[in-house]
Design a protein around this motif. Structure first.
Motif, PDB file in Angstrom:
ATOM      1  N   ASP A  89      67.461  50.118  22.354  1.00  0.00           N
ATOM      2  CA  ASP A  89      66.145  49.529  22.110  1.00  0.00           C
ATOM      3  C   ASP A  89      65.077  50.311  22.869  1.00  0.00           C
ATOM      4  O   ASP A  89      65.378  51.234  23.628  1.00  0.00           O
ATOM      5  CB  ASP A  89      66.140  48.059  22.516  1.00  0.00           C
ATOM      6  N   TYR A  90      63.823  49.914  22.659  1.00  0.00           N
ATOM      7  CA  TYR A  90      62.699  50.668  23.215  1.00  0.00           C
ATOM      8  C   TYR A  90      61.824  49.760  24.076  1.00  0.00           C
ATOM      9  O   TYR A  90      61.926  48.535  24.027  1.00  0.00           O
ATOM     10  CB  TYR A  90      61.839  51.254  22.088  1.00  0.00           C
ATOM     11  N   MET A  91      60.907  50.407  24.824  1.00  0.00           N
ATOM     12  CA  MET A  91      59.976  49.623  25.627  1.00  0.00           C
ATOM     13  C   MET A  91      58.662  50.375  25.796  1.00  0.00           C
ATOM     14  O   MET A  91      58.658  51.584  26.071  1.00  0.00           O
ATOM     15  CB  MET A  91      60.561  49.305  27.010  1.00  0.00           C
ATOM     16  N   ALA A  92      57.548  49.637  25.607  1.00  0.00           N
ATOM     17  CA  ALA A  92      56.212  50.143  25.902  1.00  0.00           C
ATOM     18  C   ALA A  92      55.634  49.301  27.031  1.00  0.00           C
ATOM     19  O   ALA A  92      55.630  48.068  26.943  1.00  0.00           O
ATOM     20  CB  ALA A  92      55.322  50.072  24.669  1.00  0.00           C
ATOM     21  N   ILE A  93      55.169  49.971  28.096  1.00  0.00           N
ATOM     22  CA  ILE A  93      54.749  49.267  29.310  1.00  0.00           C
ATOM     23  C   ILE A  93      53.244  49.405  29.513  1.00  0.00           C
ATOM     24  O   ILE A  93      52.684  50.505  29.412  1.00  0.00           O
ATOM     25  CB  ILE A  93      55.482  49.834  30.542  1.00  0.00           C
ATOM     26  N   HIS A  94      52.596  48.268  29.778  1.00  0.00           N
ATOM     27  CA  HIS A  94      51.227  48.294  30.297  1.00  0.00           C
ATOM     28  C   HIS A  94      51.280  47.731  31.708  1.00  0.00           C
ATOM     29  O   HIS A  94      51.607  46.562  31.910  1.00  0.00           O
ATOM     30  CB  HIS A  94      50.275  47.459  29.442  1.00  0.00           C
ATOM     31  N   PHE A  95      50.944  48.588  32.681  1.00  0.00           N
ATOM     32  CA  PHE A  95      50.926  48.162  34.081  1.00  0.00           C
ATOM     33  C   PHE A  95      49.471  47.995  34.488  1.00  0.00           C
ATOM     34  O   PHE A  95      48.666  48.916  34.383  1.00  0.00           O
ATOM     35  CB  PHE A  95      51.628  49.195  34.960  1.00  0.00           C
ATOM     36  N   ASP A  96      49.145  46.811  34.940  1.00  0.00           N
ATOM     37  CA  ASP A  96      47.769  46.432  35.268  1.00  0.00           C
ATOM     38  C   ASP A  96      47.114  47.487  36.163  1.00  0.00           C
ATOM     39  O   ASP A  96      47.649  47.860  37.216  1.00  0.00           O
ATOM     40  CB  ASP A  96      47.803  45.074  35.981  1.00  0.00           C
ATOM     41  N   SER A  97      45.929  47.956  35.751  1.00  0.00           N
ATOM     42  CA  SER A  97      45.263  49.001  36.532  1.00  0.00           C
ATOM     43  C   SER A  97      44.716  48.497  37.856  1.00  0.00           C
ATOM     44  O   SER A  97      44.339  49.291  38.724  1.00  0.00           O
ATOM     45  CB  SER A  97      44.120  49.621  35.711  1.00  0.00           C
ATOM     46  N   SER A  98      44.647  47.179  38.041  1.00  0.00           N
ATOM     47  CA  SER A  98      44.184  46.636  39.314  1.00  0.00           C
ATOM     48  C   SER A  98      45.309  46.514  40.332  1.00  0.00           C
ATOM     49  O   SER A  98      45.067  46.186  41.497  1.00  0.00           O
ATOM     50  CB  SER A  98      43.538  45.263  39.104  1.00  0.00           C
ATOM     51  N   ALA A  99      46.557  46.776  39.905  1.00  0.00           N
ATOM     52  CA  ALA A  99      47.689  46.708  40.829  1.00  0.00           C
ATOM     53  C   ALA A  99      47.739  47.966  41.692  1.00  0.00           C
ATOM     54  O   ALA A  99      46.997  48.932  41.484  1.00  0.00           O
ATOM     55  CB  ALA A  99      48.985  46.543  40.038  1.00  0.00           C
ATOM     56  N   LYS A 100      48.632  47.978  42.658  1.00  0.00           N
ATOM     57  CA  LYS A 100      48.717  49.106  43.588  1.00  0.00           C
ATOM     58  C   LYS A 100      49.082  50.391  42.846  1.00  0.00           C
ATOM     59  O   LYS A 100      50.075  50.421  42.109  1.00  0.00           O
ATOM     60  CB  LYS A 100      49.762  48.805  44.660  1.00  0.00           C
ATOM     61  N   ALA A 127      51.317  52.569  27.799  1.00  0.00           N
ATOM     62  CA  ALA A 127      50.008  52.424  27.170  1.00  0.00           C
ATOM     63  C   ALA A 127      49.123  53.591  27.600  1.00  0.00           C
ATOM     64  O   ALA A 127      49.071  53.955  28.777  1.00  0.00           O
ATOM     65  CB  ALA A 127      49.375  51.099  27.561  1.00  0.00           C
ATOM     66  N   LYS A 128      48.433  54.188  26.621  1.00  0.00           N
ATOM     67  CA  LYS A 128      47.609  55.357  26.934  1.00  0.00           C
ATOM     68  C   LYS A 128      46.410  54.989  27.792  1.00  0.00           C
ATOM     69  O   LYS A 128      45.912  55.815  28.557  1.00  0.00           O
ATOM     70  CB  LYS A 128      47.153  56.015  25.629  1.00  0.00           C
ATOM     71  N   LYS A 129      45.948  53.750  27.664  1.00  0.00           N
ATOM     72  CA  LYS A 129      44.821  53.310  28.474  1.00  0.00           C
ATOM     73  C   LYS A 129      45.208  52.038  29.196  1.00  0.00           C
ATOM     74  O   LYS A 129      45.582  51.043  28.573  1.00  0.00           O
ATOM     75  CB  LYS A 129      43.593  53.070  27.594  1.00  0.00           C
ATOM     76  N   ARG A 130      45.110  52.074  30.528  1.00  0.00           N
ATOM     77  CA  ARG A 130      45.394  50.898  31.341  1.00  0.00           C
ATOM     78  C   ARG A 130      44.089  50.202  31.690  1.00  0.00           C
ATOM     79  O   ARG A 130      43.068  50.846  31.953  1.00  0.00           O
ATOM     80  CB  ARG A 130      46.133  51.281  32.618  1.00  0.00           C
ATOM     81  N   ILE A 131      44.117  48.875  31.701  1.00  0.00           N
ATOM     82  CA  ILE A 131      42.917  48.109  32.030  1.00  0.00           C
ATOM     83  C   ILE A 131      43.262  47.046  33.064  1.00  0.00           C
ATOM     84  O   ILE A 131      44.434  46.716  33.275  1.00  0.00           O
ATOM     85  CB  ILE A 131      42.301  47.443  30.778  1.00  0.00           C
ATOM     86  N   LYS A 132      42.235  46.498  33.695  1.00  0.00           N
ATOM     87  CA  LYS A 132      42.405  45.402  34.627  1.00  0.00           C
ATOM     88  C   LYS A 132      42.550  44.095  33.850  1.00  0.00           C
ATOM     89  O   LYS A 132      41.726  43.805  32.977  1.00  0.00           O
ATOM     90  CB  LYS A 132      41.214  45.316  35.581  1.00  0.00           C
ATOM     91  N   CYS A 133      43.560  43.332  34.169  1.00  0.00           N
ATOM     92  CA  CYS A 133      43.849  42.100  33.423  1.00  0.00           C
ATOM     93  C   CYS A 133      43.534  40.873  34.279  1.00  0.00           C
ATOM     94  O   CYS A 133      43.743  40.881  35.500  1.00  0.00           O
ATOM     95  CB  CYS A 133      45.316  42.057  33.004  1.00  0.00           C
ATOM     96  N   GLY A 134      43.036  39.835  33.626  1.00  0.00           N
ATOM     97  CA  GLY A 134      42.761  38.583  34.304  1.00  0.00           C
ATOM     98  C   GLY A 134      43.143  37.410  33.433  1.00  0.00           C
ATOM     99  O   GLY A 134      42.986  37.442  32.207  1.00  0.00           O
ATOM    100  N   TRP A 135      43.629  36.345  34.070  1.00  0.00           N
ATOM    101  CA  TRP A 135      44.074  35.173  33.321  1.00  0.00           C
ATOM    102  C   TRP A 135      42.916  34.580  32.516  1.00  0.00           C
ATOM    103  O   TRP A 135      41.801  34.419  33.020  1.00  0.00           O
ATOM    104  CB  TRP A 135      44.622  34.120  34.278  1.00  0.00           C
ATOM    105  N   GLY A 136      43.210  34.244  31.266  1.00  0.00           N
ATOM    106  CA  GLY A 136      42.208  33.622  30.405  1.00  0.00           C
ATOM    107  C   GLY A 136      41.247  34.601  29.765  1.00  0.00           C
ATOM    108  O   GLY A 136      40.394  34.197  28.976  1.00  0.00           O
ATOM    109  N   GLU A 137      41.369  35.895  30.091  1.00  0.00           N
ATOM    110  CA  GLU A 137      40.431  36.897  29.591  1.00  0.00           C
ATOM    111  C   GLU A 137      40.962  37.603  28.342  1.00  0.00           C
ATOM    112  O   GLU A 137      42.174  37.635  28.072  1.00  0.00           O
ATOM    113  CB  GLU A 137      40.184  37.974  30.657  1.00  0.00           C
ATOM    114  N   TRP A 138      40.026  38.263  27.638  1.00  0.00           N
ATOM    115  CA  TRP A 138      40.377  39.136  26.520  1.00  0.00           C
ATOM    116  C   TRP A 138      41.233  40.308  26.984  1.00  0.00           C
ATOM    117  O   TRP A 138      42.007  40.867  26.209  1.00  0.00           O
ATOM    118  CB  TRP A 138      39.102  39.647  25.838  1.00  0.00           C
ATOM    119  N   SER A 139      41.107  40.680  28.271  1.00  0.00           N
ATOM    120  CA  SER A 139      41.824  41.847  28.779  1.00  0.00           C
ATOM    121  C   SER A 139      43.331  41.754  28.540  1.00  0.00           C
ATOM    122  O   SER A 139      43.996  42.775  28.316  1.00  0.00           O
ATOM    123  CB  SER A 139      41.553  42.027  30.272  1.00  0.00           C
TER     124      SER A 139
END
Length: 525
Positions: free
Chosen positions: A29-40, A60-72
């Motif tokens: 199987d495969y995996m695509a990872i988005h690691f929160d850009s606000s993390a260490k 993911a080619k572009k990492r973004i900062k994620c927040g609960w309840g947000e579009w991010s």
């Protein structure tokens, strides 16, 4: 054969993420990872260093900062999904995961499961008609614009909401869109994912709408799948097993939950405790196994509700004032038969019905299908019967034109017993004390959804003492209440001994009481 591309959103615990990726991709199987850009940053570098050489992992080619309840959160999911579609052309299904999820079935089982049914798995319920949102905002999530994070920018979040509300700055939902809601843990076919990605490029108006809704990860994919995919190809359920407490918090699984997790009709589970090292070790070995015969009993949620509710005694709501002040009537007699084995009580009242002229009604406060006369709708639902219990009983006395009436109650109805025994009418209580064998308790657990045909014996061995103790507790509650006119018959006593209690309960002659107590099939299971 199905091949899964896992979409993993994460922000911590790089060692666990690396192990999860290695386990799930080891079988093809495969995996695509988005690691929160606000993390260490060092966490992300550690993950990349460990997984960059794995051909079945992409990022993911572009990492973004994620927040609960947000579009991010939705945007991060889209970024990872686009990377997976591009990197893994052989992937047939795309499965949304978090770092707290672990497989509770083998890859062999998961692939066979997905191959059996050409469908998308995503909870998708009508936003306005369903009761998915239990408390709090509903329409407000959609018709107002939300630019700020409710948890980290609380003053701005609620300030902008109040300003829009005061100025009447509402907006319309796109006319051709029916907003749906459900869990964000989905598994979608490749065709569906491609349709969604195309839709995001074509319908800028819908994208603008969802970017400023609140908690869009519960509505975006759920709405688009229902909009794009024929209804018969959607299974409105998640394949990830998760439970919530009464307070809306996710239930965490620990080392002793291994057997329970494997018996659920799901492919993954969340949340696995970071401290549950033995559980993580055993589940980690599971995905690559072959030939495992999973015995699905699927009693997890009902079992959790049963066990967590044991210590919660008391009323959630007080009696309505019109119920508290009403009475059945001083001149009336209410005779209550209390028995955990409903079939035993039904047999007894059926014999009483044959031998006396007393009207008998079976478990009217426990069985929705109990046969009742039309009383203007008050009898139509279980909720109404409980809310208007005394009014219902008065109407039944009037309907049968009698001053004596027999009903059956389950021993768990201690609130009803207190209510009726505290009435000004004459109330008599007959408790039938039965023998509960292990076979009966297993059957009871299956009937109420605490176990299934394939529940492991180890689970049953742990469950039976709890059920037996629960039944004993209900009986103890009745005795501790010290109700007046409380009589008992026991399966272990002779008909002559039981006849004494029946004679007093029904106010009948001794011979008729002995005949009742001698009913040969009364206690048969």
């Amino acid at each position: 054969m199905a091949k899964i591309a896992f979409i993993l959103l994460c922000h911590k615990d790089p060692e666990a993420i690396i192990k999860q990726a290695e386990r799930l991709t080891a079988v093809g199987d495969y995996m695509a990872i988005h690691f929160d850009s606000s993390a260490k940053p060092e966490y992300y570098q550690q993950i990349r260093a460990a997984l960059d050489d794995n051909p079945n992992v992409t990022f993911a080619k572009k990492r973004i900062k994620c927040g609960w309840g947000e579009w991010s959160l939705v945007q991060a999911t889209l970024n990872a999904t686009e990377a997976a579609v591009e990197a893994f052309p052989r992937a047939t299904h795309f499965y949304m995961l978090s770092g707290d999820c672990m497989a509770i079935k083998s890859a062999e089982y998961a692939h066979d499961f997905l191959d059996r049914d050409d469908a998308d798995y995503i909870e998708s319920f009508d936003y306005f008609e369903s009761d998915w949102i239990k408390t709090g905002w509903k329409e407000e999530r959609l018709i107002y614009r939300h630019w700020f994070n409710e948890r980290t920018q609380k003053r701005r979040f609620y300030g902008m909401f109040e300003l829009q509300k005061r100025l009447g700055l509402t907006r319309k939902i796109p006319e051709d869109i029916q907003v749906m809601i459900g869990s964000q843990w989905w598994c979608l076919r490749r065709r569906t994912i491609e349709w969604i990605l195309d839709f995001t490029k074509q319908r800028k108006d819908v994208m603008r709408f969802f970017r400023t809704t609140w908690i869009p990860d519960e509505t975006f994919f759920q709405t688009l799948v229902r909009h794009l995919v024929p209804e018969q190809e959607i299974r409105s359920r998640t394949l990830t097993f998760l439970m919530f407490t009464d307070y809306g918090m996710p239930v965490t699984f620990y080392n002793d939950h291994y057997d329970l997790l494997l018996s659920q009709d799901f492919l993954f589970a969340r949340k696995i405790s970071p401290e549950a090292n033995e559980l993580k070790r055993r589940l980690g070995l599971l995905y690559a196994t072959r030939g495992w015969d999973f015995k699905i009993s699927n009693e997890g949620r009902s079992l959790f509700k049963f066990l967590t509710g044991r210590g919660r005694i008391g009323r959630r709501f007080a009696t309505r004032f019109w119920e508290a002040e009403s009475t059945l009537g001083r001149e009336r007699e209410l005779l209550i038969v209390v028995c955990k084995k409903w079939h035993v009580a039904k047999r007894l009242v059926d014999r009483i019905r044959q031998m006396t002229n007393i009207p008998c009604i079976e478990y009217l406060f426990n069985e929705e299908a109990c046969q009742l006369p039309d009383l203007g709708g008050i009898q139509s639902t279980m909720g109404k019967r409980h809310r208007h219990r005394r009014a219902l009983m008065r109407m039944l006395f009037d309907y049968y034109d009698t001053d004596r009436l027999i009903i059956c109650l389950d021993p768990s109805n201690i609130e009803l017993l207190h209510d009726f025994c505290g009435d000004r009418s004459v109330t008599r209580l007959l408790e039938i004390d039965c023998i509960f064998t292990d076979d009966y308790l297993i059957g009871h657990a299956m009937r109420v959804g605490l176990a299934g045909e394939k529940t492991p014996q180890e689970t049953l061995d742990r469950l039976l003492p709890t059920i037996r103790g629960d039944m004993q507790f209900e009986s103890d509650q009745i005795r501790d209440a010290e109700f007046a006119n409380h009589y008992r018959v026991r399966e272990t006593d002779s008909p002559e001994e039981n006849a004494v209690a029946l004679q007093k309960f029904l106010a009948i002659g001794h011979e008729k009481a002995v005949e009742l107590a001698s009913t040969h099939y009364l206690y048969a299971d």
